[in-house]
Design an enzyme around this catalytic site. Structure first.
Site, PDB file in Angstrom:
ATOM      1  N   ASP A  13     -42.265  -5.946 -21.793  1.00  0.00           N
ATOM      2  CA  ASP A  13     -42.460  -5.954 -20.390  1.00  0.00           C
ATOM      3  C   ASP A  13     -42.778  -4.767 -19.488  1.00  0.00           C
ATOM      4  OD1 ASP A  13     -42.036  -8.770 -20.479  1.00  0.00           O
ATOM      5  OD2 ASP A  13     -39.966  -8.738 -20.275  1.00  0.00           O
ATOM      6  N   ARG A  93     -27.264  -0.328 -12.498  1.00  0.00           N
ATOM      7  CA  ARG A  93     -28.532  -0.405 -11.667  1.00  0.00           C
ATOM      8  C   ARG A  93     -28.385   0.624 -10.335  1.00  0.00           C
ATOM      9  NH1 ARG A  93     -31.027  -2.085 -15.677  1.00  0.00           N
ATOM     10  NH2 ARG A  93     -30.914  -4.407 -16.172  1.00  0.00           N
ATOM     11  N   ASP A 122     -30.417  -8.393 -11.162  1.00  0.00           N
ATOM     12  CA  ASP A 122     -30.830  -7.143 -11.389  1.00  0.00           C
ATOM     13  C   ASP A 122     -31.871  -6.709 -10.373  1.00  0.00           C
ATOM     14  OD1 ASP A 122     -29.006  -6.127 -13.157  1.00  0.00           O
ATOM     15  OD2 ASP A 122     -30.224  -7.147 -14.802  1.00  0.00           O
ATOM     16  N   SER A 173     -32.575 -11.947 -24.422  1.00  0.00           N
ATOM     17  CA  SER A 173     -32.874 -10.689 -23.634  1.00  0.00           C
ATOM     18  C   SER A 173     -31.634  -9.925 -23.437  1.00  0.00           C
ATOM     19  CB  SER A 173     -32.789 -11.532 -22.201  1.00  0.00           C
ATOM     20  OG  SER A 173     -32.854 -10.536 -21.206  1.00  0.00           O
TER      21      SER A 173
HETATM   22  N1  ARG Z   1     -25.661 -11.256 -16.267  1.00  0.00           N
HETATM   23  C1  ARG Z   1     -25.360 -10.008 -16.164  1.00  0.00           C
HETATM   24  C2  ARG Z   1     -25.439  -9.504 -14.918  1.00  0.00           C
HETATM   25  O1  ARG Z   1     -26.080  -9.842 -13.983  1.00  0.00           O
HETATM   26  C3  ARG Z   1     -26.082  -9.187 -17.125  1.00  0.00           C
HETATM   27  C4  ARG Z   1     -27.754  -9.094 -16.795  1.00  0.00           C
HETATM   28  C5  ARG Z   1     -28.232  -8.460 -17.964  1.00  0.00           C
HETATM   29  N2  ARG Z   1     -29.598  -8.470 -18.268  1.00  0.00           N
HETATM   30  C6  ARG Z   1     -30.347  -9.043 -19.581  1.00  0.00           C
HETATM   31  N3  ARG Z   1     -31.484  -8.902 -19.547  1.00  0.00           N
HETATM   32  N4  ARG Z   1     -29.249  -9.572 -20.486  1.00  0.00           N
HETATM   33  O2  ARG Z   1     -25.072  -8.163 -14.630  1.00  0.00           O
END
Ligand code: ARG
Length: 414
Positions: A13, A93, A122, A173
């Site tokens: 991506d 983040r 995110d 993912s």
């Molecule tokens: N659900 C988790 C969060 O919101 C992890 C998100 C992670 N992203 C991924 N591409 N798996 O912090």
């Protein structure tokens, strides 16, 4: 030409995003790859960005800062979202946002970009942090703007000569850093289906770990921060890597949960967080030895508020500063050593000691040497129970029968 700084992971991506931003916005792209312990070949990622067309590819090793300024404070706070998630992705983040902003300013860029979709948490964490730190910067989120499926993205990559490693892209993912690995999508989207072994990368299955002999580790904390392993001082990054490996080998740290996203969706999440699981358990055990009952009780509420604000992208907030000060204050006597036993699929606390321990053998013992005043217990019980017996006499006795169910009676009688 104006410039944008893109948080670049090297995946499909963000690779497609380099070209897409150039085409759509006519901006030069600086790729910024941030190492938060993702265990990949960072130099190769930067090379790839240059090949695809980034005017510059920068690398920042942010592992030590990640641990010092994000992971340890979250550990001290006991921050675990909704009882399951040690917040690995969520904690990285605000750090990545901050580095994006710093590099954008240093490079004179007009915008920053990230590869988040429009469904997750995110994007919120990035956008809110960036807007808070640098309201002057435009934010570009290609995946939120374009309407490409994964197959489209692969086709776009082929058309533009963008190298894509896996022809058959992984169905999952994944996001990972030192504090944990987050996995979603594919078959994991059915909450009834047990995650297949291939969904895990950091942990052995507890059954496969069954043949291992139990082993012990001692973790020493100072003011709530782990500083030594088995009596030897160790830096945070190495400690976390070591525990990820050790606990992972024992099948410790698998988390399968349904979680409430900030954007209103329930999602199925598979986490692997061996070090985080061990360290939160050890830290909590040390607090149970060194915090008073009332401190521990109050801190429980602070922990869940703290976890919520991390999850919800409010790292750069006054509320966070306030809670962080409180947490620091709670940690001033949280120093000592915790002994952990690892066995197949499990870790447990089997020993604890601290110079500031509130545990008094003289008060606790059932053996000789008991210093507890048993007679004082009588008076205490009398006063402790006084309001209950008073209220029962005045109001409740008719509804507190031995026969029948108290709740049922209250409900029918009103
Ligand atoms: N659900 C988790 C969060 O919101 C992890 C998100 C992670 N992203 C991924 N591409 N798996 O912090």
């Amino acid at each position: 030409m104006s410039t944008v700084v893109l948080a670049y992971s090297g995946g499909l991506d963000t690779s497609v995003a380099i070209r897409w931003i150039q085409e759509k916005y006519g901006l030069d792209v600086i790729a910024l790859t941030i190492d938060v312990g993702s265990e990949r070949d960072i130099e190769a990622i930067a090379d790839k960005a240059r090949k695809i067309g980034a005017v510059k590819a920068l690398i920042v090793d942010a592992r030590a800062d990640f641990v010092r300024y994000f992971v340890w404070p979250a550990l001290q706070a006991g921050a675990i979202y909704e009882g399951y998630y040690p917040l690995a992705t969520a904690l990285a983040r605000p750090l990545i946002a901050r580095l994006l902003v710093e590099v954008a300013h240093a490079e004179g860029a007009i915008a920053v970009a990230h590869g988040c979709t429009g469904k997750g948490n995110d994007q919120v964490r990035f956008d809110v942090s960036i807007a808070t730190l640098a309201p002057d910067l435009k934010i570009i989120a290609p995946l939120r703007e374009w309407s490409m499926t994964r197959d489209h993205a692969i086709a776009y990559a082929a058309e533009h000569g963008i190298p894509v490693q896996a022809t058959k892209a992984s169905p999952y993912s994944v996001d990972q850093n030192l504090w944990g690995r987050s996995n979603e999508c594919g078959i994991l989207e059915d909450p009834w289906i047990e995650p297949p072994e291939e969904a895990f990368a950091w942990t052995a299955s507890p059954t496969a770990a069954a043949h291992l002999q139990p082993t012990y580790s001692e973790i020493t904390f100072q003011h709530g921060i782990p500083i030594a392993l088995n009596g030897v001082e160790i830096d945070g990054v190495t400690l976390i890597e070591t525990l990820n490996e050790l606990a992972g080998r024992y099948g410790v740290g698998r988390i399968d949960s349904i979680e409430n996203r900030l954007v209103g969706i329930k999602s199925r999440e598979i986490y692997e967080a061996p070090a985080a699981t061990v360290l939160h358990m050890a830290h909590r055990a040390l607090e149970s030895l060194t915090l008073s009952r009332e401190q521990a009780r109050f801190k429980e509420g602070v922990s869940s508020e703290y976890a919520r604000l991390i999850y919800n992208g409010q790292w750069y907030s006054a509320l966070h500063q306030d809670l962080a000060s409180y947490v620091q204050s709670t940690q001033r006597f949280v120093s000592g050593t915790i002994r952990i036993r690892f066995s197949s699929g499990q870790c447990s606390v089997v020993g604890r000691k601290s110079e500031h321990s509130l545990y008094s053998h003289g008060l606790a013992t059932y053996e000789s040497g008991d210093q507890f005043d048993h007679n004082a217990a009588l008076g205490f019980i009398k006063l402790w129970g006084l309001p209950l017996s008073t209220q029962a006499q005045a109001q409740l006795l008719p509804s507190i029968g031995m026969e029948g169910n108290l709740l049922a009676k209250v409900a029918t009688k009103e």
